[in-house]
Structure formats: C-alpha cells, structure tokens
Design a protein around this motif. Structure first.
Motif, PDB file in Angstrom:
ATOM      1  N   UNK A   1      50.191 148.370  34.092  1.00 49.22           N
ATOM      2  CA  UNK A   1      50.350 148.944  32.761  1.00 49.22           C
ATOM      3  C   UNK A   1      50.911 147.975  31.730  1.00 49.22           C
ATOM      4  N   UNK A   2      51.825 147.137  32.121  1.00 48.40           N
ATOM      5  CA  UNK A   2      52.590 146.327  31.179  1.00 48.40           C
ATOM      6  C   UNK A   2      51.699 145.326  30.448  1.00 48.40           C
ATOM      7  N   UNK A   3      51.970 145.122  29.148  1.00 53.49           N
ATOM      8  CA  UNK A   3      51.281 144.064  28.406  1.00 53.49           C
ATOM      9  C   UNK A   3      51.726 142.710  28.920  1.00 53.49           C
ATOM     10  N   UNK A   4      50.807 141.741  28.902  1.00 56.74           N
ATOM     11  CA  UNK A   4      51.089 140.399  29.419  1.00 56.74           C
ATOM     12  C   UNK A   4      50.692 139.405  28.340  1.00 56.74           C
ATOM     13  N   UNK A   5      51.645 138.586  27.903  1.00 55.53           N
ATOM     14  CA  UNK A   5      51.307 137.740  26.769  1.00 55.53           C
ATOM     15  C   UNK A   5      52.019 136.415  26.732  1.00 55.53           C
ATOM     16  N   UNK A   6      51.771 135.692  25.656  1.00 60.94           N
ATOM     17  CA  UNK A   6      52.385 134.387  25.421  1.00 60.94           C
ATOM     18  C   UNK A   6      53.061 134.397  24.066  1.00 60.94           C
ATOM     19  N   UNK A   7      54.069 133.548  23.942  1.00 58.42           N
ATOM     20  CA  UNK A   7      54.757 133.432  22.672  1.00 58.42           C
ATOM     21  C   UNK A   7      55.393 132.049  22.530  1.00 58.42           C
ATOM     22  N   UNK A   8      54.636 131.009  22.278  1.00 58.43           N
ATOM     23  CA  UNK A   8      53.238 130.955  21.887  1.00 58.43           C
ATOM     24  C   UNK A   8      52.556 129.773  22.582  1.00 58.43           C
ATOM     25  N   UNK A   9      51.209 129.753  22.528  1.00 55.29           N
ATOM     26  CA  UNK A   9      50.432 128.625  23.032  1.00 55.29           C
ATOM     27  C   UNK A   9      50.216 127.633  21.890  1.00 55.29           C
TER      28      UNK A   9
END
Length: 349
Positions: free
Chosen positions: A72-80
């Motif tokens: 369920x959890x969002x998976x992201x970057x901060x930042x590329x």
C-alpha cells in the motif's frame, strides 16, 4: 488530513556507534523500515539520492525491492539528481519498478545539488551542451524523461526484427501507465516552484530554501507553495497537484528520545550552499503536547498535503519505527492530520 511518510538519506558509517556500517546494512534496513512504516499506517517511504557518498545512490533496485515487499505505501525519491541520469535507461528502470509496486512510485527529481566531487556527472558520461549550464542539462534530462513516460512511440522499427513488433513507432518497455503524473520537482526557490507548476509536476519543498525575503523559513516556504499553486491554476492543468515538505520532528516520550534529541528547541539557520544564501528549517523535538503547539505555527506544513519525516537511519529500524509511530499516534491526531490513531496495516487517511 495529510499523508505522512518518512524520508531517509541512507547514511552509513563504519563507526561502532552506527547502526548502518555498510551499504548492505543501509539498503536492507531501508526495506525493513518501509515494511514497518506500512504496518504502522504511514503513507510513504522516500529516499534521497547522493552520488560518491556513503549514502543511497541507485534508487531503482531499492524501490523495486520495497515494492515487492509492501502492498500500500507510496515509494519515492527526494530527489534524483538528473544531471547524472540517462533519461532512456531511467524510463525503463522506473517503469519496471512501478509495475512491481503496482503503480505506487512517486519520483522526486531535481536539476542537482552540491556534490561530493567536482562535476561528478562528467564521470557518468554527461556534459552540458554548448551554451548550457549543468543545471540546464539536468532540466533537459528531466524533460526527456517525462516525455518518455507518456508511452508514445518514437523509434522506427527494424524491418527485420528479432521478435515481431506491434504496428507503428516503438516506445520504451516496460511502460507503466500513470507514472508520468507521479513526478515531483525538488525546488529551492520561488521561481523553480512556479516553473515546476507550469510543467505539470508535483512539488517537493525540502528543509532548506533560497533566502529570498529574510523571513522565517516556514513563512518563505508557505509563500513558495502558494505561488506554486497559483501558477498551477494559471497553467490550466486538470488534475490537483501535490505538495510535500520535509521536517525533522521528534516526539520525546521516553529517556532514549530525550538522550538523542532533548537538547532544547532550536531555530532556523542561514548558510551558503552552491553560492546561494539559504535558510535551513528548524528541527522540532519536544514532549507531544508541546510539539503539537509548535507545529501549529508552521505555515508551510499547513499548506502542504504531504509531510515527510526525515529519519536518523543510522539509529536502526526499531528506533526509526518508534519515531514514526509516535508522530502518527501522539501528534498527528491532535493536529487534525489524522482522524484517529492509525491501526497497523490499515489504509491511512
């Protein structure tokens, strides 16, 4: 109501006092923390990308692994840092990771930040075109990447291919529909926030900002967010934009918390970064009741729909899960960010 996730810089150090003494420790613990955060009801697991440093650098293997372990959890970057990226290869990696995760990637990009080495992107084989700066090159790479994510054909097929082709021009595969609308831009100034809005990207505003007025950090950041949203409306985009801010926030509920973070309240800091005068936001650490009162005064958190808690990853998975849980249960409901304390494994508001 706000989405609440965590942001990890993924530090490691061979020091005996570090809970992450190797790259393997950091990568594996990052996966475990994302799983734990999902079980606690958090909304996002985000990771910073730094090259030539003892920190996380290659995001897509990590994002794909987390995608396979969570639901369920969002998976992201901060930042590329897009100065280092081949947009074509990146589009394939991002598409694959997003499909593994079932469409949960939230990719934060930027034109770049101060580096560990001189012109590190040159070692990756990239150089600005004539008349470009390295920042221009990063933005150009981002524009190409976002165009590729639309999934439109652009490459002429070989008349004698190894495998049969669909009709028409070919696109990169695998393609993940919807990922193009889940791209964020990391902005340190009002002007780049407005540019990101016009481009149709979500906004990531971090713990530092160009000092453009001398006002407190959270006031300047709130004005940046309002300028971004105004530019979004003027651009005529049909979907609603998302805005995140990052904060170091610690609820002091036991002796361990007080030993780590109970040294007293601090304020904003001003410094020079990349030849830019920048204001760095304060950290928040206090007993839950006091913490709630402090956070009520933060104008930028009030403006944002997503809050990323920067976590001290070298203190280990169990402690960082505790940090996240205390915010979700002891602080967020009192601020109206959550209707009730989130139940483990349930969908969070």
């Amino acid at each position: 109501m706000k989405k609440i996730g965590f942001l990890s810089f993924g530090h490691w150090s061979p020091s005996p006092r570090s809970g992450t003494r190797s790259a393997a420790d950091t990568l594996l613990q990052s996966i475990d923390l994302a799983v734990a955060a999902e079980e606690l009801g958090a909304d996002g697991a985000y990771f910073r990308v730094h090259h030539f440093a003892r920190q996380l650098a290659s995001p897509f293997p990590l994002l794909a692994a987390i995608g396979a372990r969570t639901r369920r959890i969002e998976i992201g970057t901060g930042v590329i840092d897009m100065r280092y990226e081949n947009p074509f290869y990146m589009a394939e990696d991002a598409g694959a990771a997003d499909l593994i995760a079932g469409g949960r990637l939230q990719l934060g990009l930027s034109r770049g930040s101060p580096e560990q080495v001189i012109d590190g992107w040159r070692h990756f084989g990239y150089a600005p075109a004539p008349g470009e700066s390295d920042a221009d090159m990063g933005r150009r790479h981002a524009e190409v990447f976002r165009e590729l994510l639309k999934g439109e054909g652009f490459a002429a097929p070989n008349p004698r291919p190894m495998f049969p082709n669909p009709p028409g021009l070919l696109r990169l595969e695998p393609h993940s529909p919807g990922l193009a609308e889940r791209i964020w831009w990391g902005s340190a100034s009002d002007a780049t926030a407005v540019w990101a809005a016009r481009q149709g990207m979500n906004l990531q505003s971090s713990t530092l900002k160009a000092d453009e007025s001398g006002e407190p950090f959270h006031v300047q950041q709130a004005k940046q967010i309002r300028a971004y949203r105004a530019a979004w409306r003027e651009a005529g985009h049909t979907r609603s934009p998302r805005v995140s801010v990052s904060r170091s926030i610690f609820a002091l509920v036991n002796d361990e918390d007080r030993a780590y973070f109970g040294s007293g309240e601090d304020g904003d800091h001003v410094g020079i970064i990349d030849n830019m005068r920048a204001v760095f936001g304060r950290s928040y650490a206090a007993e839950p009741d006091r913490l709630v009162e402090l956070l009520k005064t933060d104008e930028a958190i009030a403006e944002a729909d997503t809050l990323l808690l920067t976590v001290p990853n070298q203190l280990g998975v169990a402690y960082n899960a505790h940090v996240i849980e205390t915010i979700l249960t002891e602080v967020a409901p009192a601020l109206g960010w959550r209707g009730t304390a989130p139940a483990a494994g349930n969908e969070a508001a």
